[in-house]
Design a protein around this motif. Structure first.
Motif, mmCIF file in Angstrom:
data_model
loop_
_atom_site.group_PDB
_atom_site.id
_atom_site.type_symbol
_atom_site.label_atom_id
_atom_site.label_comp_id
_atom_site.label_asym_id
_atom_site.label_seq_id
_atom_site.Cartn_x
_atom_site.Cartn_y
_atom_site.Cartn_z
ATOM 1 N N TYR A 15 0.853 -1.197 0.000
ATOM 2 C CA TYR A 15 0.000 0.000 0.000
ATOM 3 C C TYR A 15 0.889 1.247 0.000
ATOM 4 O O TYR A 15 0.993 1.952 0.999
ATOM 5 N N PRO A 16 1.542 1.512 -1.117
ATOM 6 C CA PRO A 16 2.518 2.607 -1.154
ATOM 7 C C PRO A 16 1.852 3.981 -1.267
ATOM 8 O O PRO A 16 0.702 4.106 -1.703
ATOM 9 N N LEU A 251 -14.969 3.335 6.871
ATOM 10 C CA LEU A 251 -15.398 3.034 5.504
ATOM 11 C C LEU A 251 -15.015 1.607 5.142
ATOM 12 O O LEU A 251 -15.832 0.835 4.634
ATOM 13 N N ALA A 252 -13.767 1.244 5.426
ATOM 14 C CA ALA A 252 -13.277 -0.092 5.073
ATOM 15 C C ALA A 252 -14.020 -1.180 5.830
ATOM 16 O O ALA A 252 -14.370 -2.226 5.272
ATOM 17 N N ARG A 253 -14.273 -0.934 7.119
ATOM 18 C CA ARG A 253 -14.983 -1.931 7.926
ATOM 19 C C ARG A 253 -16.375 -2.186 7.360
ATOM 20 O O ARG A 253 -16.848 -3.332 7.287
ATOM 21 N N ASN A 254 -17.050 -1.116 6.950
ATOM 22 C CA ASN A 254 -18.393 -1.278 6.399
ATOM 23 C C ASN A 254 -18.369 -2.007 5.062
ATOM 24 O O ASN A 254 -19.267 -2.798 4.756
ATOM 25 N N VAL A 255 -17.347 -1.749 4.254
ATOM 26 C CA VAL A 255 -17.235 -2.476 2.986
ATOM 27 C C VAL A 255 -17.045 -3.967 3.259
ATOM 28 O O VAL A 255 -17.674 -4.818 2.610
ATOM 29 N N ILE A 256 -16.189 -4.305 4.211
ATOM 30 C CA ILE A 256 -15.988 -5.716 4.551
ATOM 31 C C ILE A 256 -17.294 -6.350 5.012
ATOM 32 O O ILE A 256 -17.676 -7.445 4.565
ATOM 33 N N ASP A 257 -17.998 -5.670 5.913
ATOM 34 C CA ASP A 257 -19.244 -6.229 6.434
ATOM 35 C C ASP A 257 -20.310 -6.375 5.351
ATOM 36 O O ASP A 257 -21.003 -7.389 5.275
ATOM 37 N N LEU A 258 -20.440 -5.357 4.501
ATOM 38 C CA LEU A 258 -21.497 -5.382 3.488
ATOM 39 C C LEU A 258 -21.154 -6.252 2.291
ATOM 40 O O LEU A 258 -22.018 -6.525 1.457
ATOM 41 N N ASN A 272 -8.886 -9.758 -12.335
ATOM 42 C CA ASN A 272 -8.360 -11.111 -12.445
ATOM 43 C C ASN A 272 -7.449 -11.421 -11.261
ATOM 44 O O ASN A 272 -6.426 -10.765 -11.053
ATOM 45 N N HIS A 273 -7.844 -12.406 -10.453
ATOM 46 C CA HIS A 273 -7.115 -12.824 -9.257
ATOM 47 C C HIS A 273 -7.041 -11.728 -8.196
ATOM 48 O O HIS A 273 -6.233 -11.825 -7.263
ATOM 49 N N ARG A 274 -7.856 -10.695 -8.304
ATOM 50 C CA ARG A 274 -7.827 -9.644 -7.292
ATOM 51 C C ARG A 274 -8.417 -10.187 -5.985
ATOM 52 O O ARG A 274 -9.547 -10.661 -5.941
ATOM 53 N N GLY A 275 -7.636 -10.130 -4.919
ATOM 54 C CA GLY A 275 -8.073 -10.649 -3.639
ATOM 55 C C GLY A 275 -8.202 -12.152 -3.617
ATOM 56 O O GLY A 275 -8.936 -12.706 -2.791
ATOM 57 N N ALA A 276 -7.515 -12.833 -4.507
ATOM 58 C CA ALA A 276 -7.674 -14.281 -4.646
ATOM 59 C C ALA A 276 -7.026 -15.025 -3.484
ATOM 60 O O ALA A 276 -6.089 -14.542 -2.845
ATOM 61 N N SER A 277 -7.552 -16.214 -3.224
ATOM 62 C CA SER A 277 -6.988 -17.119 -2.223
ATOM 63 C C SER A 277 -6.063 -18.109 -2.909
ATOM 64 O O SER A 277 -6.277 -18.492 -4.063
ATOM 65 N N PRO A 286 -11.553 -8.589 0.304
ATOM 66 C CA PRO A 286 -11.526 -7.113 0.270
ATOM 67 C C PRO A 286 -10.162 -6.586 0.714
ATOM 68 O O PRO A 286 -9.988 -6.071 1.826
ATOM 69 N N ILE A 287 -9.183 -6.698 -0.161
ATOM 70 C CA ILE A 287 -7.785 -6.473 0.222
ATOM 71 C C ILE A 287 -7.476 -5.019 0.557
ATOM 72 O O ILE A 287 -6.649 -4.745 1.427
ATOM 73 N N LEU A 288 -8.100 -4.075 -0.129
ATOM 74 C CA LEU A 288 -7.863 -2.672 0.196
ATOM 75 C C LEU A 288 -8.412 -2.351 1.579
ATOM 76 O O LEU A 288 -7.742 -1.696 2.391
#
Length: 449
Positions: A15-16, A251-258, A272-277, A286-288
């Motif tokens: 996260y630069p 904001l981030a917490r709500n995005v994760i929850d929702l 493509n492969h964004r946030g992939a396991s 929700p990586i951000l």
């Protein structure tokens, strides 16, 4: 293989915030220290304390000419870097001007002024990030001011709201913090020139004029009261950073929850492969948002450590000042990285308004329980109406009937039979739309901050 032996931060790698990294770099810091010596010599020459020729030669020595390897190695022995800096500058000058470098000032003056320049530049970077995040929130609040969704309290559905109203408090908070950021930037961007014990004795009777001229050249403010041990303005900057990071974290917490599979109303950007396991092919984490929460959680404790700097005894620090050397750059960098991630999050956020509408009907429509109680309260009284709807809610969950039928049965059983009309969620939104308008207006009013 990299030859860089400095500690590696996976957070800052993923996260630069390169603009802030540059503002806080070693090279930039040496430039600020050198700029202080240039400004001091220039001001003293204008007032006849040193000759213009001596000042010109001092000012000709650039930060690029400083041998940083020697600077940092010597600083380990001295404990501070300015003695080495001054001697390197003086060592590049002929007799005469070499004895006029750093004339009458002290190490903390140089370092505090450099930090003031860092804080000024960092504030400008953060302010630009705040503006972009606020503008992104404004667009979402305006677009979704009437997009009905479940409002949730304690993790459970409560009453209907809109997605715009859900975001409006964040926008209001950001508006206030933009103003806070402006105020603390103006306060912290203050030149330091008070000499060894804060009395400016070695600087002579023209010290106030010197200080003012230096502030003018460096783009800082001037204060005629020493702040060698008064660290409130520095602490305030970190506190504002903590608030900014906290806003982003909510904001981030709500995005994760929702974005939970069972809710599925809001998502981060797809890719493509964004946030992939590495093992579960279905995952899009929700990586951000996760990075934002992680960085924000660090900023709070770091900021709290600055409370110790307020304890500086007598006229100079006895170790408390060193806390700032580590904490201030960390707080500024993490805050900027947090905000960069929040900006990216808002740029790619996806809203499923159909899922929001569908979720308003789950749990047997009990999200309209308060509306039903309020509708019955005029006739039955609030407490009786509450008991009727409470019993009806239990029946909805135990039998699977709908809320209107359950309320009708409870009314009949209590001798108050009558037709029950329950408004739709879109008719029980209160001042959600007006709240959105107010938040957008407040953001616009801080635009000049």
């Amino acid at each position: 293989m990299s030859n860089d032996a400095s500690p590696f931060s996976l957070l800052l790698e993923l996260y630069p915030a390169p603009q802030m990294s540059q503002a806080l770099s070693k090279d930039r810091l040496v430039e600020h220290w050198t700029a202080f010596e240039h400004a001091l010599a220039g001001a003293q020459a204008r007032l006849g304390i040193i000759s213009p020729a001596d000042a010109e030669q001092i000012r000709s020595i650039s930060a690029e000419s400083i041998n940083q390897e020697d600077l940092w190695e010597t600083s380990k022995n001295v404990g501070y870097p300015i003695l080495s800096l001054v001697r390197q500058i003086a060592g590049q000058l002929p007799d005469g001007p070499d004895g006029r470098v750093h004339f009458g000032t002290t190490t903390q003056d140089v370092m505090d002024t450099a930090q003031a320049l860092q804080l000024r530049d960092a504030r400008d970077i953060l302010a630009a990030q705040v503006s972009r995040i606020g503008d992104g929130l404004t667009r979402l609040v305006a677009k979704h001011s009437k997009t009905a969704m479940p409002g949730r309290t304690h993790g459970q559905q409560a009453v209907p709201t809109t997605f715009g109203a859900h975001l409006a408090p964040l926008l209001g908070e950001l508006s206030r913090t933009r103003s806070r950021l402006h105020v603390c930037r103006e306060a912290a961007a203050t030149v330091s020139l008070y000499g060894a014990g804060g009395t400016s004795a070695a600087l002579g009777s023209q010290v106030r004029e010197i200080r003012s001229l230096m502030a003018e050249e460096l783009g800082l403010h001037s204060d005629d009261v020493s702040w060698h041990t008064a660290r409130d303005r520095v602490v305030e900057v970190a506190q504002v950073c903590m608030i900014l990071a906290g806003t982003c974290a909510r904001l981030a917490r709500n995005v994760i929850d929702l974005s939970r599979s069972e809710i599925a109303e809001v998502f981060e950007a797809a890719g493509n492969h964004r946030g992939a396991s590495s093992t579960m092919p279905q995952k899009a984490n929700p990586i951000l948002s996760e990075g934002i929460i992680g960085m924000s959680a660090i900023i709070g404790p770091l900021t709290a450590s600055l409370g110790r700097t307020m304890e500086m005894p007598q006229e100079r620090s006895a170790g408390e000042w060193q806390i700032e050397w580590h904490v201030i750059p960390q707080v500024l960098q993490l805050t900027s990285s947090t905000m960069a991630a929040a900006e990216e999050l808002l740029d790619g956020i996806r809203i499923d308004d159909q899922a929001m509408a569908k979720n308003l009907t789950v749990d047997g429509g009990l999200i309209m329980a308060e509306a039903s109680m309020i509708g019955l309260a005029d006739e039955l009284g609030r407490e009786h109406a509450h008991d009727i709807v409470y019993a009806a809610a239990q029946a909805v969950r135990s039998t699977g009937t709908d809320l209107a039928t359950a309320i009708g049965a409870q009314l009949e059983a209590s001798g108050n039979a009558g037709r029950v009309t329950i408004p739709g969620p879109e008719d029980y939104l209160g001042e959600a739309a007006q709240m959105c308008e107010s938040a957008i207006g407040a953001w616009a009013e801080t635009g000049g901050a």
